[in-house]
Design an enzyme around this catalytic site. Structure first.
Site: not given
Ligand code: UFG
Length: 337
Positions: A36, A60, A83, A85, A126, A150, A154, A296
């Site tokens: 950030g 944190d 917050a 990654y 996401s 990732y 989530k 992708d």
């Protein structure tokens, strides 16, 4: 009424703070500034004509001493948790880093909130939870098969929230974003990642630096022009959706918990985006086609009927608004903040 925003100095977090204060909320920001920008928060404070508070704490979000201090000093009524990654490629090469930050620390944070009776939790999820979709547009009920750590992190938090709702009546909404892009219309804040991996900011940054290059990762996909199709949503539409969702939780409580997609239901190919960038900026772009980028999917397009029908969410911005606002930001901040 104070809303705690973790990751509030980041891209989507900072734009959401603007929407929150414009909607009459005071905000308390926690950000460790790993990715950030303190300048984003300072800009918002300097330009803030709403009279609403933006209190910044560097730290944190799983630091219990810091959280204790914050809840003693503030009357936190809701939480928006950005917050995390978020580099898909890095999550593949260093999955533990992602599981530790995005899951383990979030569990500590959620445990703290639960123990202190703080609910009204909006989670930044996401489209990565879907993996490679069987069909598009993707509905919330589509199979959840993330293809990288990732997306898996989530999905794990989404699952925990669902269990917390059942066990403790903890109320939450998870928002599954498709491709966030664009910048605040004033150009005071915008997207500044290091490294930048996303299509629109990468090309615009290259233009702003006088290079004018675009790399296309593969043109042999089964799409109209062989390049992948994505669903781009303006960051201010996303920000407004967070505020609307928060208001909804504050008013309706646990019964309205759940997950919602946030996209705009239409897709643009990589080549279509590059053409639009040329049209809007009036600049030339040297395009290089390379191999596909690993992981992708060919097409990711959201169905956002659920949030439209259940919460009355409406999009305000088009793809042209996304590119022109992002260009305003990048051309005035070629080196970022
Ligand atoms: N692309 C290029 N050149 C670039 C950058 C991207 O051709 O310089 C292509 C990518 O291959 C992809 C498309 O442009 O086909 C969009 O790529 P982005 O990196 O902008 O966005 P992604 O669709 O990869 O990522 C988005 C979200 C992530 C989320 C992911 C889920 O930004 O947070 O979808 O798949 F995890």
């Amino acid at each position: 009424m104070e809303i705690l925003v973790t990751g509030g100095a980041g891209y989507i977090g900072s734009h959401t703070i603007v929407s929150l204060i414009e909607n009459g909320f005071d905000t308390v920001v926690i950000d460790d500034l790993y990715s950030g920008h303190k300048e984003a928060v300072s800009e918002i404070k300097t330009q803030n004509f709403t009279g609403r508070q933006v209190r910044f704490y560097r730290g944190d979000f799983s630091d219990i001493a810091l959280l204790d201090k914050i809840i003693k000093q503030h009357d936190i009524k809701g939480v928006i948790h950005f917050a995390a990654y978020s580099l898909v490629g890095e999550s593949v090469t260093d999955p533990v880093k992602y599981y530790f930050n995005n899951i383990a620390k979030t569990v500590i944070f959620l445990n703290f909130l639960k123990n202190h009776g703080i609910g009204n939790f909006v989670f930044s999820s996401s489209a990565a939870v879907y993996g490679i979709p069987e069909s598009v547009p993707i509905k919330e009920t589509a199979p959840l098969n993330p293809i990288n750590p990732y997306g898996a992190t989530k999905l794990s938090v989404e699952k925990l929230l669902e269990y917390m709702k059942g066990a403790y009546k903890f109320n939450y909404i998870s928002l599954r974003y498709f491709n966030a892009a664009g910048a605040h219309p004033t150009g005071i804040i915008g997207e500044d990642h290091n490294p930048e991996t996303h299509l629109i900011p990468s090309v615009l940054r290259s233009l702003a630096n006088g290079e004018g290059k675009a790399t296309v990762f593969g043109n042999d996909y089964p799409t109209i022009d062989g390049t992948p199709i994505r669903d781009y949503i303006h960051v201010m539409d996303l920000s407004e959706a967070h505020v609307m969702t928060m208001k909804f939780l504050l008013e309706s409580g646990e019964t309205r918990s759940g997950v919602y997609n946030l996209g705009d239901g239409t897709g643009f190919s990589v080549m279509e985006i590059i053409k639009k960038i040329i049209e809007i900026t009036g600049k030339e772009i040297k395009t290089e086609i390379t191999d596909r980028r690993m992981g992708d999917p060919p097409v990711l397009v959201a169905s956002y009927e659920k949030i439209k029908n259940e919460l009355g969410f409406q999009l305000k911005y088009s793809i042209d608004d996304i590119i022109s606002s992002a260009w305003k930001w990048h051309s005035s901040h070629p080196k970022g903040f």
